[in-house]
Design an enzyme around this catalytic site. Structure first.
Site, PDB file in Angstrom:
ATOM      1  N   GLU A  90       0.840  -1.192   0.000  1.00 53.66           N
ATOM      2  CA  GLU A  90       0.000   0.000   0.000  1.00 53.66           C
ATOM      3  C   GLU A  90       0.886   1.257   0.000  1.00 53.66           C
ATOM      4  O   GLU A  90       1.896   1.330   0.696  1.00 53.66           O
ATOM      5  CB  GLU A  90      -0.882  -0.003   1.248  1.00 53.66           C
ATOM      6  CG  GLU A  90      -1.784   1.211   1.377  1.00 53.66           C
ATOM      7  CD  GLU A  90      -2.529   1.263   2.701  1.00 53.66           C
ATOM      8  OE1 GLU A  90      -3.559   1.946   2.765  1.00 53.66           O
ATOM      9  OE2 GLU A  90      -2.061   0.623   3.672  1.00 53.66           O
ATOM     10  N   LYS A  94     -10.088   1.617  -1.650  1.00 53.61           N
ATOM     11  CA  LYS A  94     -10.086   1.270  -0.236  1.00 53.61           C
ATOM     12  C   LYS A  94     -11.438   1.683   0.339  1.00 53.61           C
ATOM     13  O   LYS A  94     -11.819   2.854   0.266  1.00 53.61           O
ATOM     14  CB  LYS A  94      -8.938   1.963   0.490  1.00 53.61           C
ATOM     15  CG  LYS A  94      -8.731   1.482   1.925  1.00 53.61           C
ATOM     16  CD  LYS A  94      -7.454   2.065   2.518  1.00 53.61           C
ATOM     17  CE  LYS A  94      -7.157   1.473   3.899  1.00 53.61           C
ATOM     18  NZ  LYS A  94      -5.876   1.969   4.443  1.00 53.61           N
ATOM     19  N   CYS A 140      -5.141  -3.044   3.182  1.00 51.97           N
ATOM     20  CA  CYS A 140      -4.774  -2.846   4.582  1.00 51.97           C
ATOM     21  C   CYS A 140      -5.961  -2.969   5.536  1.00 51.97           C
ATOM     22  O   CYS A 140      -6.428  -4.064   5.830  1.00 51.97           O
ATOM     23  CB  CYS A 140      -4.065  -1.502   4.727  1.00 51.97           C
ATOM     24  SG  CYS A 140      -3.137  -1.316   6.269  1.00 51.97           S
TER      25      CYS A 140
END
Length: 516
Positions: free
Chosen positions: A269, A346, A380
């Site tokens: 990321e 995300k 993440c």
């Protein structure tokens, strides 16, 4: 958002009668001085075994072609056969649907197409066909174009081939075929007399299908090998002087993963934050993220070129992207080796991302179809929300990729433990990839901690600790693992636990409201 899918630049498909003229033109470009096939020969091949006639199309033009057929073992391994005889004068009239081996009749690559591994792709496509058909392997007569220049030095075709096998000599064709996993098993004399560079001879090249199961087996649960090789890149944040320097660092790792014949490589990321070193002054966190968005177009173009050029699917970590409505989102770009580009936003920015960078969450999560089956990407913090992984699994994903960026061990372990949970509860593989190193002067992204890993379910067919591979913590490196997708299928149907099967649909469900 403005990250839209890009159609493939490169397509691998079965040939059709509409390709005949283009195949002949390709043969003329690839084998100057040799007679191409006639239209009748190609029609015969397509009529007898259309699955074995494969082309690669690039930007509307044929860049590669290979022809194969099925034959019995005795004929395939007869060292006295000729190309003309075994192919039935080029019409594949000896094709035997009940045979044991796939025989490679021809491979042609456009000499004007460079650096995108057309030959490798054709051999891989032929190998997949062999596996799908459950054949024993692939065999063919391979050219020895270096023989004419070296025969006086070595004295015979056999001595020359032995030198190539021992890597004391390099043949432009035989050495390449050996890198593709084929093994030479002797010389076929007078195989194709028109091939003057090979003095008419050929090497009998063989690849044995490791997933082949004999019909007489008493172990009916055995299945054909279904393996995907993944590489996770633990990338070091470092200041760079130029954009070219950053791109060279990235290309180095893609090159290494390609040399390992990985199907996927994964970057962390926000690994593009190194580009902030190019800024003339120190920026605030919000200014830093805005500055990175200016690199989005070049980043997408460059990474897509790497995926096609190195014949590998790249999970491009994530990169901040400004959307059409002016918001900034943290986006994972997926660059497939056919030239297509996909984007996964995300969904859950961390409180830190929201406060310092003004990052907005995305609205959609979907599986992405690849040449190794559907996959999913969770950036993440998204790995810590089980609903996302379950949706990707329900859409067919058997591999989840988790690019992450954490500054200390506690953050890293949240991602690691949650990724283990996602692997267990969904019976999927999860590949994590984190940053290491420091970036002095970059606000809110100055230190990193990672121990990237390839994570499996916890059951008997898989790694003992649920770790197929793990990188040394806080060291720039890669970790590589082979993942058997068929073992996931077996575990879901007959494993010690069957999480997907045993869900209580009568008690609970997750209802999604897709927005955007």
């Amino acid at each position: 958002m403005n990250a839209r899918n890009v159609p493939p630049k490169l397509t691998i498909r079965s040939a059709g009668t509409g390709d005949i003229e283009d195949i002949i033109a390709l043969q003329e470009r690839a084998y100057r001085g040799l007679e191409p096939d006639t239209p009748g020969m190609l029609r015969g091949r397509l009529a007898r075994f259309p699955e074995g006639q494969i082309v690669i199309e690039m930007d509307g033009r044929l860049a590669g072609w290979c022809s194969s057929f099925i034959i019995d073992e005795a004929a395939a391994f007869d060292h006295s056969h000729t190309l003309d005889g075994i192919t039935g004068h080029g019409y594949l009239s000896r094709h035997n649907p009940n045979g044991d081996w796939l025989y490679g009749a021809e491979v042609a690559v456009d000499p004007d197409v460079r650096r995108i591994r057309i030959g490798q792709r054709l051999y891989d496509a032929r190998r997949r066909l062999c596996e799908e058909l459950g054949l024993k392997g692939i065999v063919f007569g391979g050219r020895l174009p270096g023989l004419k220049r070296k025969v006086k030095e070595y004295g015979s075709p056999e001595a020359y081939l032995d030198a190539v096998k021992a890597k004391k000599a390099r043949d432009p064709v035989a050495s390449f075929q050996m890198r593709m996993g084929f093994e030479p098993e002797g010389v076929i004399h007078n195989y194709y007399t028109e091939d003057r560079d090979s003095l008419g001879h050929a090497s009998l090249m063989v690849w044995r299908n490791p997933g082949h199961v004999a019909e007489s087996t008493d172990q009916p649960w055995q299945t054909a090998k279904d393996t995907v090789r993944v590489a996770t890149i633990q990338f070091q944040a470092r200041a760079v002087e130029t954009l070219d320097e950053f791109e060279r660092n990235v290309e180095y790792f893609v090159d290494v993963c390609s040399d390992y014949r990985a199907d996927f490589c994964v970057f962390p990321e926000m690994f593009t934050v190194a580009l902030l070193a190019l800024e003339k002054r120190k920026l605030s966190p919000a200014e830093s993220i805005a500055a990175l968005t200016r690199h989005t177009a070049r980043f997408r173009e460059f990474m897509s070129e790497l995926a096609v050029g190195y014949n590998i699917n790249i999970i491009g970590g994530s990169h901040p992207t400004r959307t059409e409505d002016g918001d900034i989102q943290n986006v994972a770009y997926i660059f497939l080796r056919d030239g297509s580009v996909h984007a996964q936003e995300k969904i859950h920015p961390t409180p830190n991302e929201k406060f310092w960078w003004n990052i907005k969450g995305g609205d959609e999560v979907h599986s992405i179809q690849t040449d190794c089956g559907p996959i999913g990407v969770l950036i993440c913090y998204d790995s810590e929300f089980p609903e996302l992984a379950r949706r990707l699994t329900d859409e067919g994903a058997r591999m989840l990729f988790v690019p992450y960026a954490t500054d200390d061990r506690t953050g890293h372990l949240r991602v690691r433990y949650c990724s283990h949970a996602r692997a267990i509860e969904n019976q999927v593989y999860v590949v994590t990839s984190g940053n290491v190193g420091n970036l002095p002067g970059v606000e809110n992204m100055d230190i990193n901690y990672a121990e990237s890993a390839v994570i499996t379910p916890c059951d008997f067919p898989f790694a003992r600790d649920g770790l197929a591979a793990v990188a040394t913590e806080n060291v720039e490196t890669i970790a590589v693992a082979d993942l058997r997708l068929d073992e996931l299928v077996s575990a879901r149907h007959s494993g010690t636990v069957r999480n997907l099967h045993d869900r209580r649909f009568d008690l609970y469900k997750v209802t999604w409201k897709d927005r955007g």
